[in-house]
Design an enzyme around this catalytic site. Sequence first.
Site, PDB file in Angstrom:
ATOM      1  N   HIS A 150      -2.499   6.382   4.969  1.00  0.00           N
ATOM      2  CA  HIS A 150      -1.442   5.380   5.133  1.00  0.00           C
ATOM      3  C   HIS A 150      -0.053   5.876   4.738  1.00  0.00           C
ATOM      4  CE1 HIS A 150      -0.451   0.771   4.961  1.00  0.00           C
ATOM      5  NE2 HIS A 150       0.030   1.377   6.042  1.00  0.00           N
ATOM      6  N   CYS A 182       0.786  -1.236   0.000  1.00  0.00           N
ATOM      7  CA  CYS A 182       0.000   0.000   0.000  1.00  0.00           C
ATOM      8  C   CYS A 182       0.819   1.288   0.000  1.00  0.00           C
ATOM      9  CB  CYS A 182      -0.921   0.013   1.219  1.00  0.00           C
ATOM     10  SG  CYS A 182      -2.008  -1.413   1.375  1.00  0.00           S
TER      11      CYS A 182
END
Length: 294
Positions: free
Chosen positions: A136, A83
Site C-alpha cells: 500500500h 494506512c
Amino acid sequence: MLWDSLKSKYKRMKIVRALFPVFFVLIACTNNKPLPNIVLVITDDQGYGDLSVHGSPDVYTPNLDKLHEQSIRFTDFQASPTCSPTRSALETGRSPFKNGITHTIYERERMTVDAFTLPQMLHEAGYVSGIFGKWHLGDEDQHQPENRGYDRVFIHGAGGIGQKYPCSCADAPGNTYFNPVIKDQSIFVKTEGFCTDIFFNEAMKFIWKNGEKEQAFFARISTNAPHPPFVAPDEYTKKFADQGYGGSAQGFYGMIENIDDNMGLLMENLEKWGLAENTILIFMSDNGKALHSD
C-alpha cells in the site's frame, strides 16, 4: 563497522529519526552478539481494544495476550489515522508528508522513490528482507517493494484484497480473501486458503529458510485483516454467530481470532527452530479500529 555504516547513511540521507527496530540492532551489535532477526507484524484496522488482554469483551486472543506479558509495551504510541501514512513512516522514519503520502488512494499513497527505507538500511548491515501481505505504498513498478529494498515479495495490490480505485491503485481483478491471487516476486499466482493463513505461512517459510542458514532476516507480515470486507473462515465466525453477533461483527472478530492463532503458530515455530532468543518480534496495528455496522 555497522555503526559507522549506519551513521554515514543517516547523514547522507538526512534521516533525523531512527527507525525503532534499528535501535535493537545497534544495542545487540554493541554487545558483540549476532545480528538479531526482526519480525514485524502489522494488522490492518485493528483497534487497541481488540485484544482480550486490553479488555475486549468480544475476542479471545491468548497468543497475543502471552506476547503482551512477555514484551516491552509502547503504551503512548501514535500513528496516522489511515494506512499508507503510517506504513510510510515505519518504512522511512520520516513524517508521511515528507514521503509524499497524503491519502490512501488516487496515487496519493505512492511513497517517493527518493525515500531511504528500512530494508535498504538493514541490507547494508547484512540482512535479507521479506514482505508478506499488504504494501500500500504504490502499485507502479518503481514504487513496488522489490525496488525499495525487499528481497522476498509476496503481496496483494492496492490497499486491500479486491480493491480498485481510479489511477494506478488496484489489486488483481475480482480478488477475494479466500484463494486470492498474490504477486509472488514478479509473478501473479493463484493461492488456496484464507489470506491471513497464506501470508503467515509464506512468511514462516522465509523465516525457516534464513534461520537455518543463520542469515539475519527482517520479515514484515502485513495482514489485510481485519480490514473490510468482514469475512473469515466458518470456524472463526460460527462462535460469534452463535452468540448473536451480526454478520460484519462475526467477520471482524473472527479475523482477529484467526490472526491470534497465526501469531501462536509463529511464536511456536520460532521456539521450535531455535530462533526465539535471537528474534525481535513486534506486533502493532496501522491505525484505529474499523467501523462495523453490527
